[in-house]
Design an enzyme around this catalytic site. Structure first.
Site, PDB file in Angstrom:
ATOM      1  N   HIS A  13       0.822  -1.213   0.000  1.00 64.61           N
ATOM      2  CA  HIS A  13       0.000   0.000   0.000  1.00 64.61           C
ATOM      3  C   HIS A  13       0.861   1.272   0.000  1.00 64.61           C
ATOM      4  O   HIS A  13       0.350   2.373  -0.163  1.00 64.61           O
ATOM      5  CB  HIS A  13      -1.052  -0.017   1.119  1.00 64.61           C
ATOM      6  CG  HIS A  13      -0.556   0.329   2.502  1.00 64.61           C
ATOM      7  ND1 HIS A  13      -0.305  -0.612   3.460  1.00 64.61           N
ATOM      8  CD2 HIS A  13      -0.293   1.518   3.079  1.00 64.61           C
ATOM      9  CE1 HIS A  13       0.104  -0.025   4.569  1.00 64.61           C
ATOM     10  NE2 HIS A  13       0.115   1.284   4.372  1.00 64.61           N
ATOM     11  N   ASP A  61       0.276  -7.487   1.568  1.00 64.93           N
ATOM     12  CA  ASP A  61       0.682  -6.094   1.693  1.00 64.93           C
ATOM     13  C   ASP A  61       2.209  -5.959   1.731  1.00 64.93           C
ATOM     14  O   ASP A  61       2.750  -5.187   2.515  1.00 64.93           O
ATOM     15  CB  ASP A  61       0.030  -5.455   2.929  1.00 64.93           C
ATOM     16  CG  ASP A  61       0.043  -3.928   2.856  1.00 64.93           C
ATOM     17  OD1 ASP A  61       0.521  -3.389   1.838  1.00 64.93           O
ATOM     18  OD2 ASP A  61      -0.404  -3.290   3.830  1.00 64.93           O
ATOM     19  N   SER A 108       4.220   2.812   7.839  1.00 63.30           N
ATOM     20  CA  SER A 108       3.932   1.667   6.975  1.00 63.30           C
ATOM     21  C   SER A 108       5.153   1.234   6.182  1.00 63.30           C
ATOM     22  O   SER A 108       5.794   2.051   5.531  1.00 63.30           O
ATOM     23  CB  SER A 108       2.805   2.009   5.999  1.00 63.30           C
ATOM     24  OG  SER A 108       1.593   1.972   6.657  1.00 63.30           O
TER      25      SER A 108
END
Lengths: 467, 465
Positions: A92, A122, A201
């Site tokens: 992402h 992911d 992230s």
């Protein structure tokens, strides 16, 4: 599906505690001042081991909003895993981007190549090049972690590069049901109270040895200190696949699984409940139906009494070689039955987007899941993801969510097919194009009249002129 | 210069106002109208229960609306918002004020007409009533910019006093039916209030149309108050709607298609000489149209002898109405254009299936949820194939066994233990069995969205009343 997101009534697999002696030793030590010095040292050394390999990532992401493709600059984290410059981050963060810039700990900036992405876990892999070897991290064993163990989260929260936060592992194997477009069928999550914010992230979750045990990827917004990381062992496998093949291939039997306790409390019950069978899958053709209990996959016994055991079951299916027949042992009522099925390739979770600027709209490839939800027979059609207000598509009455089934008399088989037809139409003098579209259960005809587009084009010409 | 200009404008304005065309209503007209019409106005109080369609949570509140009595024996017009999806209204009480004395009666809702956002109520009384009622002028229309008076009631704090206010028709809307748009926002107590024209005639009532999604009609998402001309509801006053709903359904015919008008450019594309007609866009499976071979892309040019030359979106509504007014079971000739060729077929119309708002519902007190049948429109709305059979969860009681089992509104129940559930009767049979048997655990096979799965529910029989 059944909403269990972050519910607290979950069961967890009981992990064995490590040998008692170590535990006692650490308990004794914790009562003296000695440990705090020791801990401080270990935090420092862990941080210092990983910091040189920490990457601040600035991807230029492609987003498709209201019928237009636009680019936005975002921020994420990552870490170098090899001397030749492979970088791991989240899908992402780096997926669907037109370019990705990496800023290393020495402040050098490198444009990275996206080697491959895997939306299911992911995980994304990037590659940067240089003459010199890069500093890199070591992977740790995420199966060896335990709740209470200290960890560091490193990365660029809200764009603040080189940030380190300290916490413990709250739960080593949290099960998260797919929610709001995020899904992680093949892994449980490491839950930590080390502060994780947007921008973290893709950054590493590090144990006190300085090994990466997870990739920070999610947080529970509106809560405090509830962050989640992808276990390193899952990520490593995916990274290897991506480095070797550019993508991850998985097998699918068209089955949706549920834990045994969704049907019974019987302590004798074995296997995993089949909750749904995709129509037209080889499992469906073979006669497998919801409610059957899967006991064995080939020679491998399966067991999911509680939901956090489901990812392992799904992964066992995903690991099946595509195209090979295998035997399934099922129980139905009091009977045990054998079925022969063939694993198909698991389809992409996300469809590709494309912009069609002359008509002022964007389309997305219809994934089998979307096709199934739309009750389409066969995987035909493309999905309208956005219409530019005032654009030809919008004027003609096309709306986001429409599925284009036909262009003139031709059935649309894929996005590539539509692109070909669209190009031909744009090159031709044809004024009128008929689309047959579906939304929900209803179908209708939409006529694209290029004569309607003239004012739009004219405006653009005038604007160009002014500029 | 500036001064001169301003004075010219002022002069013009003065001329306009003194011209008489935009004159306000005469005070004596207003007073006379008030005296004759206001006794027929009554205060309608009720309790309303709103269900959140997602969470199933319910909220109750008391409310009031203006009721307009149109028959001496007690037939009321009131705000159509009393009957909406996810809203249940009950405990109706009607209070008249006649010669300063209050008179109060219970009332019941009647079936709401589909074409108007007006609710009808029947006043209940053991002895025959002779209540003041309003006389409509069914012929009279209104004109643009015509001044009108609207009667209503003030709120509780003003002791529900009757009131009158002036307004003006700011726009005449001619499709899908003749309606007039008013200029001033309406307070609650003036919705469904009688509208009086400059000659003192009662020409209609005020109202707001609902959007399609709410089960009503199209426009006025703008929030502009409208005047429903009396001729629009004349038939409902002469033959009031039924209290029960079955008899109405029996009368409505159904073909089972969705259509769109054949506009100029569509006709050009298909090389049809003359625009006008209805393109069949969707054929509902298992409907009369599907059974008689109507296909998407067919263009209806003649229906039951009547030429169909639709070119506007609103013509679709007129066609639906035309089909509805036929008799179920009637054989109707349809002329179609298929692939450019004229094509004739005869179809046997069916009975219009029940809509979700009229669906039968069952409240399972034991498990703490209500379920209803999957009506045809829900099937279309939720895009459920014919193979999906069951009942759909409407709401879940807070703290109930159903909630503990993570059942949510919108979920479809397809089986419970060994009971296959395909309709409401089967659910009720299963529920009755579980209650007799005191079953300690029920495994449900459910569908949520496009996916199926299992849920376990533990009833609490010991909590019986």
């Amino acid at each position: 599906m059944i909403h269990k997101f972050f519910s607290d009534s979950m069961f967890f697999s009981r992990r064995l505690l490590p040998p008692g002696l170590l535990l006692i030793l650490s308990l004794i030590l914790s009562s003296c001042a000695g440990l705090s010095v020791n801990t401080q040292d270990r935090v420092l050394s862990a941080r210092n081991r990983v910091a040189p390999a920490l990457v601040h990532i600035r991807p230029v992401k492609e987003v498709f909003v209201s019928g237009k493709r636009t680019e936005v600059l975002t921020v994420g984290s990552g870490f170098i895993i090899s001397a030749d410059g492979y970088i791991v981050t989240n899908e992402h963060v780096a997926g669907e981007s037109s370019e990705v810039w990496c800023i290393l700990s020495d402040n050098t900036e490198h444009q990275a190549r996206v080697v491959g992405v895997d939306p299911y876990t992911d995980v994304a892999v990037l590659k940067i090049e240089a003459e010199r070897p890069f500093p890199h991290v070591n992977w740790g064993d995420s199966d060896a972690i335990e709740a209470g163990q200290m960890v560091l989260a490193m990365g660029s929260p809200h764009g603040l590069a080189r940030s380190v936060s300290l916490g413990i592992i709250s739960v080593p194997d949290r099960y998260l049901e797919g929610a709001s477009g995020m899904t992680s069928p093949y892994n449980n999550w490491i839950q930590t109270d080390a502060a994780i914010n947007p921008g973290n992230s893709g950054g590493p979750l590090v144990n006190l040895k300085g090994d990466v045990v997870g990739i920070n990827a999610r947080m529970l917004s509106g809560a405090e200190n509830l962050g989640f990381a992808i276990p390193a062992n899952i990520a490593r496998e995916v990274v290897t696949e991506i480095v070797d093949h550019g993508r991850v291939q998985r097998g699918s039997l068209g089955l949706v699984f549920q834990e045994i306790t969704s049907k019974t409390d019987d302590p004798q019950a074995r296997g995993v409940v089949i909750a749904d069978v995709a129509p037209m899958s080889s499992s469906y053709e073979a006669g497998i139906r919801p409610g059957d209990v899967l006991l064995r996959l080939g020679d491998r016994p399966l067991q999911a009494r509680y939901e956090e055991e489901l990812p392992a079951v799904r992964k066992a299916v995903a690991d099946l070689p595509v195209g090979e027949a295998l035997q399934l042992l099922l129980s139905r009522g009091d009977e045990e039955m054998e079925f022969t099925v063939t694993a198909e390739e698991e389809s992409a979770i996300k469809g590709i987007n494309a912009e069609f600027s002359e008509w002022g709209f964007t389309l997305v490839e219809l994934t089998p899941e979307l096709a199934r939800r739309a009750q389409l027979h066969g995987h035909t059609g493309v999905l309208v993801s956005g219409c530019l207000p005032g654009g030809l598509a919008a004027i003609s009455g096309l709306t986001p969510g429409d599925i284009i089934l036909k262009v003139d008399e031709e059935d649309i088989s894929s996005l590539a097919h539509f692109m070909d037809l669209y190009k031909t139409l744009q090159d031709s003098k044809q004024k009128l194009t008929m689309l047959f579209v579906q939304k929900g259960a209803l179908t209708r005809f939409v006529l694209i009249n290029r004569a309607d587009n003239q004012s739009f084009v004219l405006d653009r010409e005038i604007l160009d002129h002014v500029e | 210069m500036l001064n001169k200009n301003t004075s010219v404008i002022l002069l013009l304005l003065a001329a306009l106002f003194s011209g008489g065309k935009l004159a306000a209503l005469d005070q004596s007209v207003l007073q006379r109208a008030f005296d004759t019409v206001s006794p027929a106005l009554c205060v309608l109080t009720f309790t309303q229960e709103t269900t959140d369609p997602r969470s199933g949570e319910q909220m109750r509140q008391n409310g009031f609306a203006v009721g307009l009595n149109v028959a001496p024996e007690g037939l009321l017009l009131s705000n159509g918002h009393l009957q909406r999806e996810n809203v249940q209204t009950f405990n109706f009480r009607v209070t008249f004020r006649i010669d300063g004395k209050e008179q109060s009666h219970p009332a019941v809702l009647l079936k709401k007409p589909d074409e108007l956002n007006i609710s009808f109520l029947r006043i209940q009384s053991e002895r025959p009533l002779s209540l003041p009622s309003v006389q409509f002028d069914f012929q009279a229309g209104l004109a643009l910019a015509e001044p009108v008076a609207i009667m209503g009631i003030l709120g509780e704090s003003m002791d529900f006093n009757r009131a009158i206010q002036e307004d003006r028709v700011i726009s005449v809307v001619d499709s899908p039916r003749l309606t007039y748009c008013l200029g001033t926002p309406l307070k609650m107590g003036f919705v469904t209030g009688p509208v009086i024209n400059s000659r003192g005639r009662v020409v209609g009532v005020t109202g707001f149309d609902l959007t399609v999604a709410e089960g009503g009609e199209i426009f006025s998402r703008s929030g502009h108050p409208l005047v429903y001309q009396a001729s629009l509801f004349e038939k409902h006053i002469l033959t009031p709607p039924d209290q029960t709903q079955e008899s109405i359904e029996a009368e409505e015919a159904w073909l089972g298609i969705f259509t769109q008008p054949l506009k100029e450019d569509f006709a050009e594309y298909w090389k049809i000489d003359e625009a006008g007609g209805l393109i069949v866009s969707t054929v509902i499976p298992d409907s009369p149209a599907a059974n008689d071979g109507i296909l998407p892309g067919d263009i209806i040019r003649r229906f039951d002898g009547q030429s169909i030359r639709a070119t506007q979106d609103r013509d679709v509504i007129a066609f639906t109405q035309m089909v509805k007014e036929q008799t179920p079971g009637a054989e109707v000739k349809i002329e179609l254009l298929r692939d450019g060729e004229s094509f004739h077929l005869t179809t046997t119309l069916g009975r219009r299936p029940r809509a979700a708002q009229d669906a039968d519902e069952y409240m399972d007190e034991q498990l703490g949820m209500s379920v209803r049948e999957i009506t045809r429109d829900l099937r279309i709305l939720l895009n459920l194939g014919e193979e999906v059979q069951g009942v759909i969860v409407r709401r879940v009681v807070s703290g109930s066994p159903a909630q503990a089992a993570r059942i949510q509104p919108g979920l479809i129940i397809m089986s419970m233990n060994s009971f296959t559930i395909t309709n409401l009767e089967e659910y009720q049979e299963a529920a009755a069995f579980f209650e007799r048997d005191k079953t300690d655990e029920i495994t449900l096979f459910i569908r949520a969205g496009a996916q199926t799965g299992f849920l376990r529910l533990r009833p609490r029989w010991q909590h019986e009343r």
